[in-house]
Design an enzyme around this catalytic site. Structure first.
Site, PDB file in Angstrom:
ATOM      1  N   ASP A   1       3.092  -7.627  11.325  1.00 55.81           N
ATOM      2  CA  ASP A   1       4.382  -8.310  11.415  1.00 55.81           C
ATOM      3  C   ASP A   1       5.500  -7.429  11.958  1.00 55.81           C
ATOM      4  O   ASP A   1       6.593  -7.923  12.239  1.00 55.81           O
ATOM      5  CB  ASP A   1       4.783  -8.824  10.032  1.00 55.81           C
ATOM      6  CG  ASP A   1       3.910  -9.964   9.564  1.00 55.81           C
ATOM      7  OD1 ASP A   1       3.407 -10.703  10.427  1.00 55.81           O
ATOM      8  OD2 ASP A   1       3.723 -10.111   8.345  1.00 55.81           O
TER       9      ASP A   1
ATOM     10  N   THR B   1       0.825  -1.204   0.000  1.00 58.76           N
ATOM     11  CA  THR B   1       0.000   0.000   0.000  1.00 58.76           C
ATOM     12  C   THR B   1       0.860   1.254   0.000  1.00 58.76           C
ATOM     13  O   THR B   1       0.580   2.227  -0.716  1.00 58.76           O
ATOM     14  CB  THR B   1      -0.902   0.010   1.261  1.00 58.76           C
ATOM     15  OG1 THR B   1      -1.645  -1.208   1.290  1.00 58.76           O
ATOM     16  CG2 THR B   1      -1.841   1.200   1.254  1.00 58.76           C
TER      17      THR B   1
ATOM     18  N   ARG C   1       4.382 -33.673  27.145  1.00 54.57           N
ATOM     19  CA  ARG C   1       4.231 -33.522  25.716  1.00 54.57           C
ATOM     20  C   ARG C   1       5.010 -32.308  25.226  1.00 54.57           C
ATOM     21  O   ARG C   1       5.193 -31.340  25.958  1.00 54.57           O
ATOM     22  CB  ARG C   1       2.737 -33.288  25.476  1.00 54.57           C
ATOM     23  CG  ARG C   1       2.271 -33.244  24.073  1.00 54.57           C
ATOM     24  CD  ARG C   1       0.766 -33.047  24.057  1.00 54.57           C
ATOM     25  NE  ARG C   1       0.042 -34.307  24.248  1.00 54.57           N
ATOM     26  CZ  ARG C   1      -1.274 -34.388  24.403  1.00 54.57           C
ATOM     27  NH1 ARG C   1      -2.003 -33.283  24.449  1.00 54.57           N
ATOM     28  NH2 ARG C   1      -1.857 -35.551  24.535  1.00 54.57           N
TER      29      ARG C   1
END
Lengths: 343, 343, 343, 343
Positions: free
Chosen positions: A128, A106, A163
């Site tokens: 980001d 943009t 886990r």
């Protein structure tokens, strides 16, 4: 004066706060009017627009995610071919200046319009945080907060089940969200696109944890993470527009490889769109509001061909050109600091 | 090397993240050990301390508000009189360097120790964001977030009851929390200590809202707000240690005066301690962790008599002296930007 | 008296609150001691256990997700074959009664122990809310809250991009989480396992929205959703232990089909493990605490072979047998109420 | 059919979800229209109303606190004197049935209208959860959640400063919010109006904590708490409309007394209006939506002079009379369970 504004590219928490900042400042400080083009450049080309008033509705959008103006994507060639239409539309609507809110693409478009004689001010938008000209962009703090909340929740479930949990977060070209969410969430390893990973290092880190009596591990993976050449087979991947190799589902690829190598139970969570939606954090509301105020002032004071930017505590104007000059990547030193917190 | 650390002054979300950052960096990057003195300077004087290991417990404190070392207050005279004890205690414990985490008073104490030959690094801590040497301090973002959440909730209840709601937030000498929470929360007026308020202006702003059809108003008041000389009777107040006049319950005082002048239903909410407790935001966890890492590095690299500080995106070292040189107040321009969002 | 407790099956926010409730009640009301077996039935078989004291540590676990005792899975045949070991272990440890906290499988195991002469009280645990004997189970409210937060965030991003978003939530056999999160999140369609869906109905609902000028849609899909026979090809699926057909990635399957049929941009978010991790909601903390208190009382009062259950506002005891009699599914009327809110 | 609805009394998270549930059900299930009277009974008397359509606006109010219809208070005498006006207004607007959403006073008014021949259905609304006819009322879960979040934050700040913190929550006549928030927040003592407190007991509990090595205490106090006759001087208090003695600022009164007796540092936080504002929890959104659906159905099916109520998992209709028969207080057994968690 009569301002126009539009939002383009992916949505980002804080867009509405920028719009509100522009409308109120135009009204309060300059008694000007503001027009909003719908769906980004597309709406500008097709002359679809709404008048934006400093009323209770505009007041209420501060908290709202997304963008009340909608957003859209337009191919650069089509965009450039439509320059006469754009000029005519702005003329017909009596627009004196345009504030374009968007990401790299943009702002490049905004720069091109500026070079073609249209008075433009840019507002950088990227979840980001990869715009070099500014310390931080709005939306980033919200994305990091959402990812951190998720990681907080995953610790206890990973621990209860002995886990390893992989959390894939946004960041195709840069690792800022992964870096911050990993640090805030107490991840035991974080993988970013800037530094190709060696799966053996990750496995070693996990094994060290288990040897020291820990029962679980959390690994944050930016979606754009890539393996170091020759360290593992991650399939062929694809080349993106920058010529970088990218892979889809890197979180799962890493999970499968760790399971294969170590035999542990490894699961993957892909956070996806929740990182870019919803109410902005207080930090992002303040930053976005200030961007809006300063962009409106820049337009009224005739400081065109510029972009607002955060430097330290201050909002400043930088040349529009510098805002899109290069991608801001995570520097090695920052990643090194994160690494000291692994394990 | 053997480091010591302590936390002093009011508690602040992120203190534990700093401690964790110090311990892990000392361990990971330098294989050093870390000792924590309990209850601030008091514990240093009384030689009450614990060894801090880079273990699962230290890992888990990242999310935890408060400080695992406790905090306390010690009169400067007693502190100075105890210099020989302090030196002896540090010697006996084999401490090579001390990292002091605290606000203005603590950093002044740290500077004084440094001047007396003790190797010291400071970490600025203030929920009020009033340390001049750094862009932002940890804890501030959390306080602003908590206050903003509260303001978000108050909008709808004020609106449903056609009511003006005053929200008193922290900030005895500076208005940063009020400024940011007011901007993030969409307050219709914000009062800060830096600019004495004229109650007539506030009333005018509220009346304008009601005339335009709005049915309610939210006013954010920093606890240290003071009326402009001669504009209203707020009682006598008291003089604080800086010679400033202060008032207790300023939110309620303003509420009473508006009610008196305009006849509207006005209520007050004092947010109090919830602003300084609980899990830090992702932003504060990252900032505090980085402070901890850099303070540990400074100590190991022998950069004493310094204080870590955030400048833009970077953590840098500043002379300890400058960290306590003066109170960072809200500049006029920033308050002006906030004002454009009132109404 | 000497109580033992254990947690078995998938983890669930509130498990620690139950443990805390048991330990405190045993201590405060009966001056008894409590032992915790680690990793569920496995720890009971292998005699791995810890003493649980009513101390600051137990106090602090109220807020913590997961289970401090760990959990595990043991095949029913192995479990039954080990009955003598179990009895011997309980005897050796001087255990007078066992409180088993777990889901359907765990409670069946508890019933079998009870039938074999061991004094047992059960506490039902399922994030899915599918235990027939109780109005609600702890963990369910937290899962619904996490899913609702995510849906709240997705509305604005879907709207900004004119997009249909599928949110896949937990619920392999029952649709309670989907039903509540869909209703709380204002979903435009919700698919549950209890009522096989006709993809044509979903497409019709989305088209109606778009025809009425809406620009987006949110569809909540329980992971166990299945298509109505003959309405679409969803692959072969697999048969689960109840003989039901199940499909993996049903959210994505539905997304692909809508995209194919309507040509809209459709994306999928799979919420995954974040639904079962992290701090429990206030509701779940209260329910879990009360379960713990009442289970401890039942054990002390000799009401064995029972299970605690919520009926209206009261915690009551039901025969352990009824707790596992059948799966509580979403009744047709409830789904009908949800449907009236679609669109 | 043509329905009317209104909201009256204090605002409460979930009111808008009820309105949305009514409008959508009327539209979807019965193709009826709905009118909303503004500002409670006042708007009905003054014939101020708006048409409510099943559109994007109504869809969006689900998340919003407060009430889009506004609320107000009208003296019962004025209300009764206006019966002819009310009847005329309903007639002129072609209203077939009225759904009144409100607390005890509102439901009494609704009952009186019903007795005077107006077809009425009631929806119970009270943040205090004190309506006997229903298990739970919407808004209560949100209030408890907000209070619990605050208590979570206060733990760490109290602990870091070796301090006792009093948290005053809502509940003038009943202690439900205090009971649940105290249990969910792990309070060390909770004081409710139903059981007059002995300050000596509270002090004893705090001293026991400190003797056992704990460094802080959290005490939750319902605003309507009263001291046991003859145990302490709390001033004269006032008599409320039920003839109960009430005191203003009971949190502070208790804080002062503890400080006086034990010499500890004691601080008070009054949560105030944030408990009743803002986005409802998922639980409250579901309950409120279901209330709305069932109230609309009751009106269409001609089940007048009734009130919707939650019994277990089901929404049922109870005679309007029973809904206001008596205040639902915290039973002794429930308080006893809470007590076992103190300390």
């Amino acid at each position: 004066m009569r301002l126009a504004t539009l939002t383009s590219g992916g949505d980002c928490p804080g867009l509405n706060a920028v719009i509100r900042g522009i409308v109120r400042t135009a009204n309060t400080e300059y008694s000007s009017t503001v027009v909003g083009y719908l769906d980004g450049w597309v709406g500008l080309m097709e002359d679809r627009r709404v008048d934006l008033y400093d009323d209770a509705y505009i007041d209420s959008i501060l908290l709202r995610g997304g963008t009340i103006l909608g957003t859209g994507r337009l191919h650069p060639d089509k965009f450039k071919a439509g320059i006469d239409t754009i000029k005519a539309n702005l003329d017909d609507a009596g627009i004196d200046a345009l504030i374009a809110i968007g990401g790299e693409g943009t702002l490049k478009g905004a720069k091109w319009l500026s070079d073609n004689g249209i008075p433009v001010v840019g507002v950088p938008k990227t979840i980001d945080n990869d715009v070099a000209a500014t310390d931080y962009t709005f939306g980033f703090d919200t994305a990091v907060s959402v990812a951190t909340d998720a990681i907080d929740r995953l610790h206890t479930t990973a621990e209860s089940h002995n886990r390893i949990l992989i959390v894939e977060v946004m960041g195709r070209h840069v690792g800022w969200i992964a870096l911050h969410a990993g640090m805030a969430g107490g991840a035991h390893y974080t993988v970013i696109p800037e530094e190709p990973f060696d799966i053996a290092d990750i496995c070693k880190a996990m094994e060290r944890r288990f040897q020291m009596g820990e029962k679980y591990g959390i690994i944050v993976v930016a979606e754009g993470a890539i393996p170091k050449e020759g360290t593992m087979d991650a399939g062929l991947g694809e080349e993106d527009e920058f010529g970088h190799k990218t892979f889809t589902g890197m979180g799962q690829i890493i999970a499968d490889e760790i399971k294969e190598r170590l035999g542990y139970d490894v699961r993957t969570t892909v956070l996806g769109h929740i990182q870019r939606g919803g109410t902005p954090t207080a930090y992002d509301r303040v930053l976005a509001t200030r961007y809006g105020v300063h962009a409106a002032r820049a337009a009224h004071e005739g400081h065109f061909d510029t972009c607002v930017a955060l430097h330290g505590e201050d909002i400043e104007l930088v040349p529009l050109e510098t805002a899109v000059a290069h991608l801001k990547q995570v520097p090695e030193g920052r990643y090194q600091t994160a690494k000291s917190m692994f394990g």
